[in-house]
Write an enzyme that holds these catalytic residues in place. Structure first.
Site, mmCIF file in Angstrom:
data_model
loop_
_atom_site.group_PDB
_atom_site.id
_atom_site.type_symbol
_atom_site.label_atom_id
_atom_site.label_comp_id
_atom_site.label_asym_id
_atom_site.label_seq_id
_atom_site.Cartn_x
_atom_site.Cartn_y
_atom_site.Cartn_z
ATOM 1 N N PHE A 229 0.881 -1.167 0.000
ATOM 2 C CA PHE A 229 0.000 0.000 0.000
ATOM 3 C C PHE A 229 0.921 1.222 0.000
ATOM 4 C CE2 PHE A 229 -2.792 3.239 1.613
ATOM 5 C CZ PHE A 229 -4.019 2.919 1.065
ATOM 6 N N ASP B 55 2.078 -4.675 8.847
ATOM 7 C CA ASP B 55 0.911 -3.842 8.576
ATOM 8 C C ASP B 55 -0.304 -4.761 8.486
ATOM 9 O OD1 ASP B 55 -1.160 -2.372 7.438
ATOM 10 O OD2 ASP B 55 0.222 -1.023 6.407
ATOM 11 N N TYR C 90 -10.941 1.304 10.656
ATOM 12 C CA TYR C 90 -12.158 1.649 9.890
ATOM 13 C C TYR C 90 -12.468 0.660 8.787
ATOM 14 C CZ TYR C 90 -8.499 3.915 7.051
ATOM 15 O OH TYR C 90 -7.358 4.176 6.330
ATOM 16 N N LYS C 91 -11.638 -0.387 8.644
ATOM 17 C CA LYS C 91 -11.910 -1.405 7.619
ATOM 18 C C LYS C 91 -12.693 -2.549 8.263
ATOM 19 C CE LYS C 91 -8.083 0.221 4.839
ATOM 20 N NZ LYS C 91 -6.635 0.141 4.562
ATOM 21 N N ARG D 197 -11.995 -5.017 -6.894
ATOM 22 C CA ARG D 197 -11.703 -5.585 -5.578
ATOM 23 C C ARG D 197 -13.012 -5.764 -4.799
ATOM 24 N NH1 ARG D 197 -8.058 -2.696 -0.986
ATOM 25 N NH2 ARG D 197 -9.881 -1.334 -0.941
HETATM 26 C C1 LIG Z 1 -5.912 1.396 4.321
HETATM 27 C C2 LIG Z 1 -4.440 1.240 4.470
HETATM 28 C C3 LIG Z 1 -3.660 2.269 5.017
HETATM 29 C C4 LIG Z 1 -4.307 3.592 5.345
HETATM 30 O O1 LIG Z 1 -3.518 4.420 6.075
HETATM 31 P P1 LIG Z 1 -4.144 5.742 6.756
HETATM 32 O O2 LIG Z 1 -3.018 6.406 7.359
HETATM 33 O O3 LIG Z 1 -5.185 5.246 7.726
HETATM 34 O O4 LIG Z 1 -4.824 6.527 5.690
HETATM 35 C C5 LIG Z 1 -2.309 2.031 5.211
HETATM 36 N N1 LIG Z 1 -1.745 0.853 4.881
HETATM 37 C C6 LIG Z 1 -2.481 -0.148 4.340
HETATM 38 C C7 LIG Z 1 -1.844 -1.444 3.996
HETATM 39 C C8 LIG Z 1 -3.839 0.020 4.119
HETATM 40 O O5 LIG Z 1 -4.559 -0.943 3.562
#
Ligand SMILES: *Cc1c(COP(=O)(O)O)cnc(C)c1O
Length: 415
Positions: free
Chosen positions: A128, A200, A225-226, A374
């Site tokens: 990500f 992560d 939030y996921k 997705r």
């Molecule tokens: C959704 C996601 C993020 C989001 O990071 P924020 O700082 O909350 O915007 C980071 N890393 C991964 C792997 C994600 O899927």
């Protein structure tokens, strides 16, 4: 090829689903199939009730007293421990604070501080992106550090790890393909080279059982939030293994990380525990909604969650491949259960337009550049009937080519 399951067989899967009763606790739109809980989880009745309490009583009536009497001050630790149960972390090692991006920055700095003399961060080119952007930010403040990327500097993460490496930043589940890494095995290899790991967990916390302590992980970060349904922009969590607490530093030394914040001392003295990984005042309304969202997890058996997740994604793959052969879709998610998170990705040459057409028909997934459709499966509220309905709509949109309507080609800011 084996026959596809009938409507009757799918109804039986729902009737036998041990998590089936939980669906009513969420606010789902009638007729819609929401397969984007891996991007923004659905609101629960529990979350909204807590939010109501927080706004109407704690904020409106009790005001400043709520820091003490409503437990606001300790909420990041209380919620951290509750998330800890879902990610295999004993109490006192997880705090809810800031964003995943910010926590990556803190964790990478912390790990590098524990591995003085080493100068490499290893990460994944397919990560990500914010993870890589934050690693770049760390390097901008520690110019002796450099980055090695899987997919750019070597084919496999394992091949990039040697005695120069301070820390490996790795996604447990890949956000695009849904591929799951073996946490215990990879952590062992990283430790064998004398390096530390930051996991992560954005796409695994609340999606499948995670065992941070058992895997001897060093640090972890993740979203709430996921799959945890904490609400839009709800703060993230950070895990630091107990063996590192007490002598680990993080660079964002704000007053909430101080050992005695209300002594108002001139110099920073970090809390010896996980509190040190907080920075400043946290978004209490968001934390209160999250507290409500987390109540349901006390009733969830994580093995049952995993079993249902794999059954949902198996069924989706089977139905979509069975009903959409020759229509341009290519599976990007591993078929092997040991390598699959809780989402399914298909590539398609017109993935953006196809996803917009699906959303217009009430099947909500998302598009990830350059060509991925997705679909996330949250076992708490997705049914097997939802899966069948989604597969039928996908077939219909592809067969009739409704995605060719020009309005589906207009790009929005958030995809
Ligand atoms: C959704 C996601 C993020 C989001 O990071 P924020 O700082 O909350 O915007 C980071 N890393 C991964 C792997 C994600 O899927």
């Amino acid at each position: 090829m084996s026959a596809l399951p009938t409507r009757h067989e799918i109804a039986r899967m729902d009737a036998q689903d041990p998590l089936g009763d939980l669906r009513d606790r969420f606010l789902l739109n009638e007729g819609e199939v929401y397969l984007d809980g891996n991007s923004l989880g659905v609101a629960s009745k529990d979350a909204l009730a807590e939010l109501q309490d927080a706004t109407h009583t704690e904020w409106s009536r009790d005001l400043i007293r709520s820091w003490n009497i409503a437990g606001w001050f300790d909420l990041p630790l209380e919620l951290g421990d509750r998330i800890g149960r879902l990610i295999g972390a004993a109490a006192g090692q997880v705090v809810v604070s800031d964003t995943t991006s910010i926590n990556i920055y803190k964790a990478l700095h912390a790990a590098i501080g524990l591995r003085q003399g080493r100068n490499v961060i290893v990460a994944e080119a397919g990560s990500f992106p914010t993870d890589l952007y934050m690693a770049e930010g760390v390097i901008s403040t520690l110019p002796h550090m450099s980055m090695r990327l899987e997919g750019r500097d070597g084919a496999r993460l394992e091949d990039l790890i040697d005695d120069q490496v301070a820390v490996v930043l790795v996604n447990h589940v890949n956000y695009r393909t849904g591929e799951l890494r073996d946490m215990a095995a990879l952590t062992r290899k990283i430790h064998a080279a004398g390096a530390l790991v930051v996991w992560d967990l954005c796409h695994s916390a609340g999606a499948l059982p995670v065992e941070l302590d058992a895997a001897q992980a060093d640090f972890a970060v993740g979203c709430t939030y996921k799959y945890l349904n904490g609400g839009p922009g709800s703060p993230a969590f950070v895990y630091v293994a107990e063996r590192h607490l007490g002598h680990v530093d993080q660079p964002l030394s704000g007053w909430w990380g101080h050992a005695r914040p209300f002594a108002f001392e001139t110099g920073f003295a970090g809390d010896p525990g996980i509190r040190r990984f907080q920075c400043g005042t946290q978004p209490i309304l968001s934390l209160r909604a999250m507290k409500g969202a987390l109540t349901i997890w006390d009733e969830v058996d994580l093995q049952a969650l995993r079993g249902k997740s794999l059954a949902l994604t198996d069924l989706f793959i089977q139905l979509v491949e069975g009903q959409c052969a020759g229509l341009g879709l290519t599976l990007q998610t591993p078929r092997d259960h040991a390598l699959r998170g809780s989402q399914v990705a298909f590539s398609h040459p017109h993935a953006y337009e196809v996803m917009q057409a699906l959303i217009a028909r009430g099947v909500i997934g998302d598009f990830r550049a350059p060509d991925v459709l997705r679909f996330g499966f949250t076992p708490l509220y997705i049914s097997f009937a939802d899966v069948a309905q989604a597969a039928e709509v996908i077939r219909d949109v592809l067969v009739k080519e409704t995605w060719r309507d020009p309005r589906y080609g207009v790009r929005a800011a958030v995809t």
